[in-house]
Design a protein around this motif. Structure first.
Motif, mmCIF file in Angstrom:
data_model
loop_
_atom_site.group_PDB
_atom_site.id
_atom_site.type_symbol
_atom_site.label_atom_id
_atom_site.label_comp_id
_atom_site.label_asym_id
_atom_site.label_seq_id
_atom_site.Cartn_x
_atom_site.Cartn_y
_atom_site.Cartn_z
ATOM 1 N N GLY A 47 0.837 -1.198 0.000
ATOM 2 C CA GLY A 47 0.000 0.000 0.000
ATOM 3 C C GLY A 47 0.864 1.237 0.000
ATOM 4 N N SER A 48 0.431 2.248 0.713
ATOM 5 C CA SER A 48 1.160 3.510 0.730
ATOM 6 C C SER A 48 2.543 3.376 1.356
ATOM 7 C CB SER A 48 0.359 4.579 1.492
ATOM 8 O OG SER A 48 0.132 4.167 2.834
ATOM 9 N N GLY A 49 2.757 2.308 2.138
ATOM 10 C CA GLY A 49 4.069 2.072 2.737
ATOM 11 C C GLY A 49 5.003 1.284 1.864
ATOM 12 N N GLY A 50 4.595 0.985 0.632
ATOM 13 C CA GLY A 50 5.426 0.222 -0.287
ATOM 14 C C GLY A 50 4.906 -1.183 -0.498
ATOM 15 N N ARG A 51 5.634 -1.937 -1.313
ATOM 16 C CA ARG A 51 5.191 -3.293 -1.644
ATOM 17 C C ARG A 51 5.522 -4.316 -0.565
ATOM 18 N NH1 ARG A 51 8.219 -4.634 -5.608
ATOM 19 N NH2 ARG A 51 9.065 -2.661 -6.336
ATOM 20 N N ALA A 60 10.877 7.659 4.673
ATOM 21 C CA ALA A 60 11.187 8.407 3.464
ATOM 22 C C ALA A 60 11.955 9.687 3.764
ATOM 23 C CB ALA A 60 9.902 8.717 2.699
ATOM 24 N N THR A 61 11.547 10.406 4.792
ATOM 25 C CA THR A 61 12.226 11.652 5.139
ATOM 26 C C THR A 61 13.671 11.404 5.527
ATOM 27 O OG1 THR A 61 10.147 12.657 5.874
ATOM 28 C CG2 THR A 61 12.193 13.646 6.674
ATOM 29 N N ALA A 62 13.893 10.396 6.357
ATOM 30 C CA ALA A 62 15.249 10.079 6.802
ATOM 31 C C ALA A 62 16.108 9.578 5.653
ATOM 32 C CB ALA A 62 15.206 9.051 7.921
ATOM 33 N N ALA A 63 15.518 8.816 4.726
ATOM 34 C CA ALA A 63 16.280 8.327 3.578
ATOM 35 C C ALA A 63 16.731 9.482 2.695
ATOM 36 C CB ALA A 63 15.436 7.338 2.777
ATOM 37 N N GLY A 64 15.828 10.416 2.417
ATOM 38 C CA GLY A 64 16.201 11.575 1.613
ATOM 39 C C GLY A 64 17.254 12.427 2.284
ATOM 40 N N CYS A 72 15.886 -0.408 -2.094
ATOM 41 C CA CYS A 72 15.756 -1.108 -3.375
ATOM 42 C C CYS A 72 14.382 -0.783 -3.938
ATOM 43 C CB CYS A 72 15.963 -2.607 -3.185
ATOM 44 S SG CYS A 72 14.827 -3.353 -1.990
ATOM 45 N N GLY A 73 13.720 -1.759 -4.537
ATOM 46 C CA GLY A 73 12.375 -1.523 -5.024
ATOM 47 C C GLY A 73 11.347 -1.561 -3.915
ATOM 48 N N SER A 74 11.463 -2.566 -3.033
ATOM 49 C CA SER A 74 10.440 -2.719 -1.993
ATOM 50 C C SER A 74 10.989 -3.144 -0.643
ATOM 51 C CB SER A 74 9.395 -3.750 -2.450
ATOM 52 O OG SER A 74 9.969 -5.048 -2.515
ATOM 53 N N GLY A 75 12.308 -3.133 -0.457
ATOM 54 C CA GLY A 75 12.864 -3.423 0.850
ATOM 55 C C GLY A 75 13.304 -4.847 1.075
ATOM 56 N N VAL A 76 13.224 -5.706 0.067
ATOM 57 C CA VAL A 76 13.707 -7.079 0.201
ATOM 58 C C VAL A 76 15.171 -7.162 -0.207
ATOM 59 C CG1 VAL A 76 13.456 -9.465 -0.587
ATOM 60 C CG2 VAL A 76 11.426 -8.098 -0.077
ATOM 61 N N THR A 77 15.471 -6.751 -1.437
ATOM 62 C CA THR A 77 16.847 -6.814 -1.921
ATOM 63 C C THR A 77 17.779 -5.955 -1.075
ATOM 64 O OG1 THR A 77 15.976 -7.139 -4.156
ATOM 65 C CG2 THR A 77 18.296 -6.573 -3.971
ATOM 66 N N ALA A 78 17.300 -4.810 -0.614
ATOM 67 C CA ALA A 78 18.139 -3.928 0.203
ATOM 68 C C ALA A 78 18.527 -4.588 1.519
ATOM 69 C CB ALA A 78 17.417 -2.609 0.473
ATOM 70 N N ALA A 112 12.857 0.465 4.538
ATOM 71 C CA ALA A 112 11.984 -0.669 4.260
ATOM 72 C C ALA A 112 10.965 -0.357 3.161
ATOM 73 C CB ALA A 112 11.272 -1.111 5.533
ATOM 74 N N GLY A 113 10.421 0.859 3.145
ATOM 75 C CA GLY A 113 9.456 1.206 2.100
ATOM 76 C C GLY A 113 10.079 1.290 0.726
ATOM 77 N N SER A 114 11.327 1.730 0.672
ATOM 78 C CA SER A 114 12.133 1.803 -0.535
ATOM 79 C C SER A 114 11.434 2.572 -1.660
ATOM 80 C CB SER A 114 12.561 0.394 -0.974
ATOM 81 O OG SER A 114 13.614 -0.082 -0.160
ATOM 82 N N TRP A 115 11.860 2.311 -2.890
ATOM 83 C CA TRP A 115 11.377 3.086 -4.033
ATOM 84 C C TRP A 115 9.860 3.019 -4.176
ATOM 85 C CZ3 TRP A 115 13.088 6.970 -6.558
ATOM 86 C CH2 TRP A 115 12.598 7.315 -7.819
ATOM 87 N N SER A 116 9.282 1.837 -3.870
ATOM 88 C CA SER A 116 7.835 1.683 -4.038
ATOM 89 C C SER A 116 7.053 2.583 -3.085
ATOM 90 C CB SER A 116 7.426 0.220 -3.852
ATOM 91 O OG SER A 116 7.793 -0.251 -2.569
ATOM 92 N N GLU A 117 7.647 2.972 -1.961
ATOM 93 C CA GLU A 117 7.005 3.953 -1.090
ATOM 94 C C GLU A 117 7.379 5.373 -1.501
ATOM 95 O OE1 GLU A 117 6.626 5.228 3.595
ATOM 96 O OE2 GLU A 117 8.568 4.608 2.814
ATOM 97 N N TRP A 118 8.640 5.587 -1.849
ATOM 98 C CA TRP A 118 9.111 6.932 -2.195
ATOM 99 C C TRP A 118 8.229 7.580 -3.244
ATOM 100 C CZ3 TRP A 118 12.851 10.052 -0.188
ATOM 101 C CH2 TRP A 118 13.252 11.157 -0.951
#
Length: 285
Positions: A65-69, A160-164, A239-245, A264-270
Motif C-alpha cells: 500500500g502507501s508504505g510500499g510493496r 522516506a524523510t530520513a532516507a532523503g 531497493c524496489g520494496s525493501g527485500v533486496t536492500a 523498508a518502504g524503498s522506491w515503491s514507497e518513495w
C-alpha cells in the motif's frame, strides 16, 4: 552454537549443529519469488528436516500500500507468526531461501528488527544444503509454539524523510537495484523510474559469488570502501520494496557495519508522494 558476530552459517556447520542435538536452532524456510507464486510448493517438495515454512509476503511483511510493496509488518501479527513457527526467546534461528539470499536476508533483518537474537542466514540457501549431500524431507513438522516477544527497534530503519536526508546531507544511501533501474532507463515493477537524489548505485549482486554465496568480510569491505563508505559515514540501503536492500544490509553487517539502516518502504514507497524528488541518469543527482 556458532561463534562470532558473522550472520552467515555454512551448510556443513549447520549440519554438524543439528546432528549434535543440543538445543538445535529453529529452522525457517522462507523461499520466495518476486511476484509469486509463494515458495510453499517448493517447501512441500523438499526442505531441511525440522524446517517450518514462513511466508515472506503474508507473515514477515505488512500488506502492500502507501508504505510500499513490502512494508514493515505489524508487530502483533509478526509475533503470532513467529510463535507459530516455534521461535523461542533467546534461542537460535537459521533462515534459508532458494539460494540468492534475498528472502533469507529480509527474514534475518525482520527477526533482528523485532528484537530476536541470535539469527543466521544459511549461505547459499537450499541449493548449498543439497550440494553438500545433507538430508532433506517432505515431512511437515508440528513445532511446539514459541514464546518470542516482538520488541521492534533491534535494527535501524529509515522512513522516506530520513532516507532523503541521509542521501543529501553527508551520509551514504545505497540504491541496490540494477544500474538500468537506478538510471531510470527501465522500470519493470514500479510506475515511476529513477532514484532518490543523492543515492549511490551499488547493485546487491556484487556481494555474492557465482553460487550466490556472500563474499567474505574483507572483500565486502573493499567493495563498500570503493563505493565511498568510510568508518564515520552513516549508511543505509534501499531497493524496489525493501527485500533486496536487506541483503545489502546483511553484507554490511558481515563487513562490520552493524549500524546500517534499511529503508523498508524503498522506491515503491518513495514514489507514492509526487512531491518527493526523482533523479535519473548515472550521477547520484
Amino acid at each position: 552454537m556458532f561463534v562470532g558476530d558473522d550472520p552467515i552459517v555454512e551448510a556443513g556447520t549447520l549440519a554438524a549443529a543439528l546432528a549434535a542435538g543440543r538445543e538445535p536452532p529453529t529452522l525457517l524456510d522462507v523461499r520466495w519469488r518476486l511476484g509469486g507464486p509463494p515458495g510453499l510448493a517448493d517447501y512441500r517438495a523438499g526442505h531441511l528436516p525440522g524446517a517450518v515454512f514462513v511466508d515472506l509476503d503474508a507473515e514477515l511483511c505488512g500488506p502492500p500500500g502507501s508504505g510500499g510493496r513490502h512494508p514493515l509488518p505489524e508487530p502483533a501479527g509478526l509475533q503470532v507468526a513467529l510463535r507459530a513457527a516455534g521461535v523461542r526467546a533467546g534461542y537460535p534461528v537459521v533462515v534459508y531461501d532458494g539460494g540468492d539470499g534475498l528472502a533469507a536476508a529480509r527474514a534475518w533483518w525482520t527477526l533482528r528488527w523485532a528484537g530476536h537474537r541470535p539469527v543466521w542466514v544459511l549461505d547459499g540457501g537450499y541449493p548449498a544444503w543439497l550440494a553438500t549431500g545433507q538430508p532433506v524431507t517432505t515431512e511437515v513438522p508440528a513445532p511446539v509454539p514459541g514464546d518470542v516477544t516482538v520488541c521492534v527497534g533491534g535494527l535501524p530503519v529509515l522512513d522516506a524523510t530520513a532516507a532523503g536526508r541521509l542521501a543529501g546531507r553527508g551520509g551514504l544511501l545505497f540504491d541496490v537495484r540494477t544500474p538500468e533501474r537506478y538510471r531510470g532507463e527501465a522500470e519493470p515493477v514500479d510506475p515511476v523510474a529513477g532514484h532518490i537524489p543523492g543515492a549511490v548505485n551499488l547493485p546487491t549482486g556484487v556481494h555474492v559469488d557465482e553460487a550466490g554465496r556472500l563474499h567474505d568480510a574483507a572483500t565486502l569491505t573493499d567493495r563498500f570502501v570503493t563505493a565511498g563508505l568510510r568508518p564515520d559515514t552513516p549508511v543505509g540501503a534501499y531497493c524496489g520494496s525493501g527485500v533486496t536492500a536487506a541483503h545489502t544490509v546483511l553484507a554490511l553487517h558481515r563487513a562490520g557495519r552493524t549500524d546500517a539502516a534499511l529503508y523498508a518502504g524503498s522506491w515503491s514507497e518513495w514514489i507514492t508522494d509526487p512531491q518527493r524528488p526523482v533523479a535519473t541518469g548515472e550521477a547520484p543527482g
